[in-house]
Design a protein around this motif. Structure first.
Motif, mmCIF file in Angstrom:
data_model
loop_
_atom_site.group_PDB
_atom_site.id
_atom_site.type_symbol
_atom_site.label_atom_id
_atom_site.label_comp_id
_atom_site.label_asym_id
_atom_site.label_seq_id
_atom_site.Cartn_x
_atom_site.Cartn_y
_atom_site.Cartn_z
ATOM 1 N N ALA A 1 0.822 -1.208 0.000
ATOM 2 C CA ALA A 1 0.000 0.000 0.000
ATOM 3 C C ALA A 1 0.857 1.258 0.000
ATOM 4 O O ALA A 1 2.059 1.207 0.202
ATOM 5 N N HIS A 2 0.166 2.360 -0.213
ATOM 6 C CA HIS A 2 0.858 3.646 -0.155
ATOM 7 C C HIS A 2 1.219 3.984 1.286
ATOM 8 O O HIS A 2 0.685 3.408 2.233
ATOM 9 N N ILE A 3 2.098 4.946 1.419
ATOM 10 C CA ILE A 3 2.527 5.361 2.749
ATOM 11 C C ILE A 3 1.432 6.208 3.403
ATOM 12 O O ILE A 3 0.909 7.124 2.780
ATOM 13 N N ARG B 1 12.283 4.680 -0.284
ATOM 14 C CA ARG B 1 12.302 3.935 -1.541
ATOM 15 C C ARG B 1 10.951 3.988 -2.243
ATOM 16 O O ARG B 1 10.878 4.060 -3.464
ATOM 17 N N HIS B 2 9.892 3.924 -1.456
ATOM 18 C CA HIS B 2 8.557 3.988 -2.052
ATOM 19 C C HIS B 2 8.358 5.347 -2.738
ATOM 20 O O HIS B 2 7.801 5.428 -3.824
ATOM 21 N N LEU B 3 8.844 6.393 -2.084
ATOM 22 C CA LEU B 3 8.665 7.740 -2.640
ATOM 23 C C LEU B 3 9.374 7.878 -3.990
ATOM 24 O O LEU B 3 8.951 8.643 -4.851
ATOM 25 N N VAL C 1 9.554 5.715 -6.294
ATOM 26 C CA VAL C 1 8.868 5.031 -7.392
ATOM 27 C C VAL C 1 7.392 5.386 -7.456
ATOM 28 O O VAL C 1 6.679 4.923 -8.333
ATOM 29 N N CYS C 2 6.907 6.176 -6.520
ATOM 30 C CA CYS C 2 5.484 6.454 -6.471
ATOM 31 C C CYS C 2 5.228 7.963 -6.551
ATOM 32 O O CYS C 2 5.424 8.682 -5.571
ATOM 33 N N ALA C 3 4.797 8.424 -7.716
ATOM 34 C CA ALA C 3 4.556 9.859 -7.904
ATOM 35 C C ALA C 3 3.430 10.341 -7.004
ATOM 36 O O ALA C 3 3.424 11.478 -6.538
ATOM 37 N N CYS C 4 2.481 9.459 -6.760
ATOM 38 C CA CYS C 4 1.336 9.816 -5.914
ATOM 39 C C CYS C 4 1.802 10.188 -4.510
ATOM 40 O O CYS C 4 1.424 11.231 -3.973
ATOM 41 N N CYS C 5 2.635 9.334 -3.936
ATOM 42 C CA CYS C 5 3.116 9.597 -2.582
ATOM 43 C C CYS C 5 4.126 10.748 -2.584
ATOM 44 O O CYS C 5 4.254 11.464 -1.607
ATOM 45 N N GLN C 6 4.828 10.924 -3.699
ATOM 46 C CA GLN C 6 5.754 12.056 -3.782
ATOM 47 C C GLN C 6 5.008 13.368 -3.654
ATOM 48 O O GLN C 6 5.417 14.274 -2.920
HETATM 49 ZN ZN LIG Z 1 2.552 5.451 -2.929
#
Ligand SMILES: [Zn+2]
Length: 76
Positions: free
Chosen positions: A4-6, A29-31, A33-38
């Motif tokens: 899941a997202h952060i 690391r998630h940030l 690869v994930c523009a949404c969470c960025q």
């Molecule tokens: Zn995310």
């Protein structure tokens, strides 16, 4: 395992440096690869920065003067 997202709370803790290094690394690391969470993280960074500014004691305006001297604890 969760892909899941952060969560927002985790992001806040991450930027406050309050997370375990391992967990913080996962978020980092998630940030990457994930523009949404960025995008979300950008907002969190601003919020954390604003909170940090609020924490500065140099402009603490004591506006509450509701301390009533007649209400003392332990007095009946
Ligand atoms: Zn995310």
């Amino acid at each position: 395992m969760r892909g899941a997202h952060i969560e927002e709370e985790q992001l806040v803790l991450h930027y406050l440096g309050a997370l375990d290094p391992g967990r913080s690394d996962l978020i980092h690391r998630h940030l990457q690869v994930c523009a949404c969470c960025q995008a979300h993280a950008d907002e969190i960074v601003e919020t954390v920065a604003a909170l940090a500014l609020l924490d500065e004691p140099d402009e603490a305006v004591a506006s509450d003067e509701d301390v009533d001297p007649s209400t003392r604890p332990g007095e009946r």
